[in-house]
Design an enzyme around this catalytic site. Structure first.
Site, PDB file in Angstrom:
ATOM      1  N   HIS A   1      31.891   5.455  31.149  1.00 38.60           N
ATOM      2  CA  HIS A   1      31.254   4.603  30.144  1.00 38.60           C
ATOM      3  C   HIS A   1      29.754   4.396  30.382  1.00 38.60           C
ATOM      4  O   HIS A   1      28.945   4.490  29.473  1.00 38.60           O
ATOM      5  CB  HIS A   1      31.926   3.235  30.110  1.00 38.60           C
ATOM      6  CG  HIS A   1      33.406   3.289  29.878  1.00 38.60           C
ATOM      7  ND1 HIS A   1      33.970   4.110  28.935  1.00 38.60           N
ATOM      8  CD2 HIS A   1      34.420   2.610  30.460  1.00 38.60           C
ATOM      9  CE1 HIS A   1      35.286   3.932  28.953  1.00 38.60           C
ATOM     10  NE2 HIS A   1      35.588   3.035  29.860  1.00 38.60           N
TER      11      HIS A   1
ATOM     12  N   ASP B   1      36.178   4.974  37.143  1.00 38.76           N
ATOM     13  CA  ASP B   1      36.731   4.238  36.004  1.00 38.76           C
ATOM     14  C   ASP B   1      35.644   3.799  35.025  1.00 38.76           C
ATOM     15  O   ASP B   1      35.848   3.825  33.812  1.00 38.76           O
ATOM     16  CB  ASP B   1      37.488   3.005  36.526  1.00 38.76           C
ATOM     17  CG  ASP B   1      38.145   2.203  35.412  1.00 38.76           C
ATOM     18  OD1 ASP B   1      38.845   2.815  34.584  1.00 38.76           O
ATOM     19  OD2 ASP B   1      37.943   0.965  35.365  1.00 38.76           O
TER      20      ASP B   1
ATOM     21  N   LYS C   1      34.972  -5.449  39.411  1.00 35.64           N
ATOM     22  CA  LYS C   1      36.108  -6.227  38.907  1.00 35.64           C
ATOM     23  C   LYS C   1      36.224  -7.527  39.682  1.00 35.64           C
ATOM     24  O   LYS C   1      35.667  -7.673  40.776  1.00 35.64           O
ATOM     25  CB  LYS C   1      37.394  -5.410  39.048  1.00 35.64           C
ATOM     26  CG  LYS C   1      37.470  -4.227  38.086  1.00 35.64           C
ATOM     27  CD  LYS C   1      38.900  -3.939  37.668  1.00 35.64           C
ATOM     28  CE  LYS C   1      38.991  -2.771  36.703  1.00 35.64           C
ATOM     29  NZ  LYS C   1      38.855  -3.181  35.295  1.00 35.64           N
TER      30      LYS C   1
ATOM     31  N   LYS D   1      40.023   9.402  28.873  1.00 36.63           N
ATOM     32  CA  LYS D   1      39.564   9.535  30.247  1.00 36.63           C
ATOM     33  C   LYS D   1      40.682   9.153  31.221  1.00 36.63           C
ATOM     34  O   LYS D   1      41.567   8.398  30.828  1.00 36.63           O
ATOM     35  CB  LYS D   1      38.346   8.662  30.465  1.00 36.63           C
ATOM     36  CG  LYS D   1      38.665   7.162  30.560  1.00 36.63           C
ATOM     37  CD  LYS D   1      37.493   6.442  31.159  1.00 36.63           C
ATOM     38  CE  LYS D   1      37.853   5.321  32.002  1.00 36.63           C
ATOM     39  NZ  LYS D   1      38.389   4.154  31.784  1.00 36.63           N
TER      40      LYS D   1
ATOM     41  N   LYS E   1      31.667   0.882  20.610  1.00 38.15           N
ATOM     42  CA  LYS E   1      31.231  -0.527  20.600  1.00 38.15           C
ATOM     43  C   LYS E   1      30.023  -0.680  19.685  1.00 38.15           C
ATOM     44  O   LYS E   1      29.112   0.155  19.722  1.00 38.15           O
ATOM     45  CB  LYS E   1      30.849  -0.977  22.015  1.00 38.15           C
ATOM     46  CG  LYS E   1      32.034  -1.224  22.937  1.00 38.15           C
ATOM     47  CD  LYS E   1      31.513  -1.655  24.303  1.00 38.15           C
ATOM     48  CE  LYS E   1      32.631  -1.768  25.318  1.00 38.15           C
ATOM     49  NZ  LYS E   1      33.300  -3.068  25.333  1.00 38.15           N
TER      50      LYS E   1
END
Ligand code: BG6
Length: 458
Positions: free
Chosen positions: A226, A221, A325, A134, A168
């Site tokens: 995700h 992002d 973040k 990505k 994961k």
């Protein structure tokens, strides 16, 4: 795979992606005994010699204790200087490959596109597989273009779009949890579920990635990529098998039914960026003051989006996605909050906290919040969490997704139509943000995010 010889050709071998994700993932994979007979061939524009490349590989591999296969791969690996936008350079690289070829594009999107076109003029060896990381494009139109470029080279089943979240162990476990347990699946629908939150708050800040991150921002992002993949696994219908075709069909179906809540970006999305603050004694500058950041772009470091999964099963249940973040709390989990029971007997109290299923993706854990008769007064209930810790997966997440590419199994790869669908879902939000319909909020680094969050703290 299967023991025969195979080459992993890395385009962009001297770059950041190769060092940060590809090589560490590969070493975990080799140490676990995968990738027998793998020949690692690095290439880049830089005039590196073989020793310099081997040093880079062995440093990346150093964290892995296994001797044999890892060491053998380091001994054999080699590097060729090449301009991958030129067909004759690519021809040289392909000639140096042994056995089946897997090409990893560790390149910026624009260079990947040029390399695809140059490869198209060559004709690839039968069975060649392509791996891309990505972002799969920078918007829907460029994702469509990238898919066309890739599709011009090989069949969709030979294209591996890597999303390490799908490797994961707790994310993979969503399948088993949902479809191999009788008590969960019957209540995972709008009759019983009040809301679903998918949250990934990190204490990590920019970490020298301005070149990439300032263009992307938190929505692209993390959320567009995700978190929508996690949503797809949580919300999809049961596939008859977990093979690539059925699983990826179900994911694509549910994403096609997903859109922004109320089609109203002002009400259903939030964006913010961090200002200076402190995390664990570490002083962080404001995002806007970080080296390489163009403050005027207004890139967000925290994004929230509420979507509707408009199917019979889920219509009316908000799915709230968020990632930030430089946060103090590092909630990384999907939480399914159930509705209250239809009738609780008079005389029982303390049951107000709703039942919740929590799937943690770092640390990996699974929890169920229930109300039970705890210590003390038997008619005053107490909330408890039944908790299961996961051992680590057999492979690190990036190793898991790379394994699919080396084995030729695209189950964990993001299919092309799905990549485009994920852009379609976020596009109204991106447009509204560009038009300033949703103001860019602020939060202090080391705080728990902006005041006007769409997600209640739970
Ligand atoms: C990456 C993002 O894909 O995932 C990063 O680009 C983020 O910004 C990372 O920090 C999270 O990875 P992990 O390994 O913590 O799941």
């Amino acid at each position: 795979g299967g023991g025969s010889e195979q080459t992993l050709l890395v385009l962009g071998a001297t770059g950041d992606l190769t060092g940060r994700l590809l090589l560490p993932g590969l070493s975990g994979l080799l140490a676990a005994g995968a990738g027998p007979g793998l020949f690692l061939l690095g290439s880049g524009l830089e005039d590196w010699d073989e020793d310099r490349w081997r040093r880079r590989v062995s440093e990346s591999f150093a964290a892995t204790s296994d001797g044999g296969r890892v060491a053998a791969t380091v001994r054999q690996t080699t590097y060729l200087q090449a301009d991958v936008t030129r067909a004759d350079d690519l021809r040289r690289l392909l000639d140096a490959c042994r056995g089946d070829v897997v090409i990893f594009f560790a390149l910026p999107p624009a260079v990947t596109a040029k390399a695809c076109r140059a490869l198209g003029s060559l004709g690839l060896p039968e069975g060649t597989r392509l791996v891309v990381e990505k972002p799969f494009g920078v918007d829907r139109a460029s994702a469509v273009q990238l898919n066309q470029d890739l599709a011009g080279l090989v069949a969709e089943e030979q294209i591996h779009r890597v999303d390490h979240f799908l490797g994961k162990s707790t994310v993979l476990n969503i399948l088993g949890l949902r479809f191999a347990n009788r008590i969960l699946e019957p209540v995972l629908n709008a009759d019983h579920v009040a809301s679903v939150d998918i949250v990934f708050d990190e204490s990590l800040a920019l970490e020298d990635r301005a070149g990439y991150y300032d263009q992307a921002g938190a929505l692209v992002d993390m959320v567009q990529s995700h978190l929508l993949q996690v949503l797809a696994l949580l919300a999809m219908e049961a596939p008859p098998t977990v093979g690539a075709r059925e699983l990826r069909d179900r994911k694509a179906q549910v994403l096609r039914a997903t859109h922004l809540w109320g089609n109203d970006p002002a009400a259903s999305s939030r964006r913010a960026r961090y200002v200076a603050g402190e995390i664990g004694g570490r002083r962080l500058p404001a995002y806007a003051d970080e080296a390489g950041v163009d403050a005027g772009r207004g890139t967000e470091t925290l994004a929230e989006m509420v979507v509707m999964v408009d199917t019979w099963r889920w219509a009316g249940v908000p799915f709230r996605l968020r990632s930030g973040k430089a946060m103090t709390s590092t909630r990384k989990e999907a939480v399914i909050t159930f509705k209250q029971p239809p009738r609780v007997p008079d005389g029982l109290s303390g049951w107000e906290q709703p039942d919740r299923l929590r799937i943690g993706f770092g640390p990996d854990r699974l929890g169920i919040d229930l109300n039970i008769n705890g210590p003390g007064d038997p008619f005053v209930l107490d909330p408890v969490t039944l908790d299961a810790d996961f051992g680590p997966g057999a492979l690190p997440p990036y190793g898991e997704v790379l394994k699919g590419a080396l084995d030729g199994d695209p189950t964990l790869s993001v299919r092309g139509d799905t990549a485009e669908e994920c852009w379609r879902i976020v596009e109204p939000v991106l447009a509204a943000w560009r038009a300033d319909v949703v103001p860019l909020g602020e939060y202090a680094a080391g705080s728990s995010g902006p005041q006007d969050s769409l997600l209640p703290g739970i």
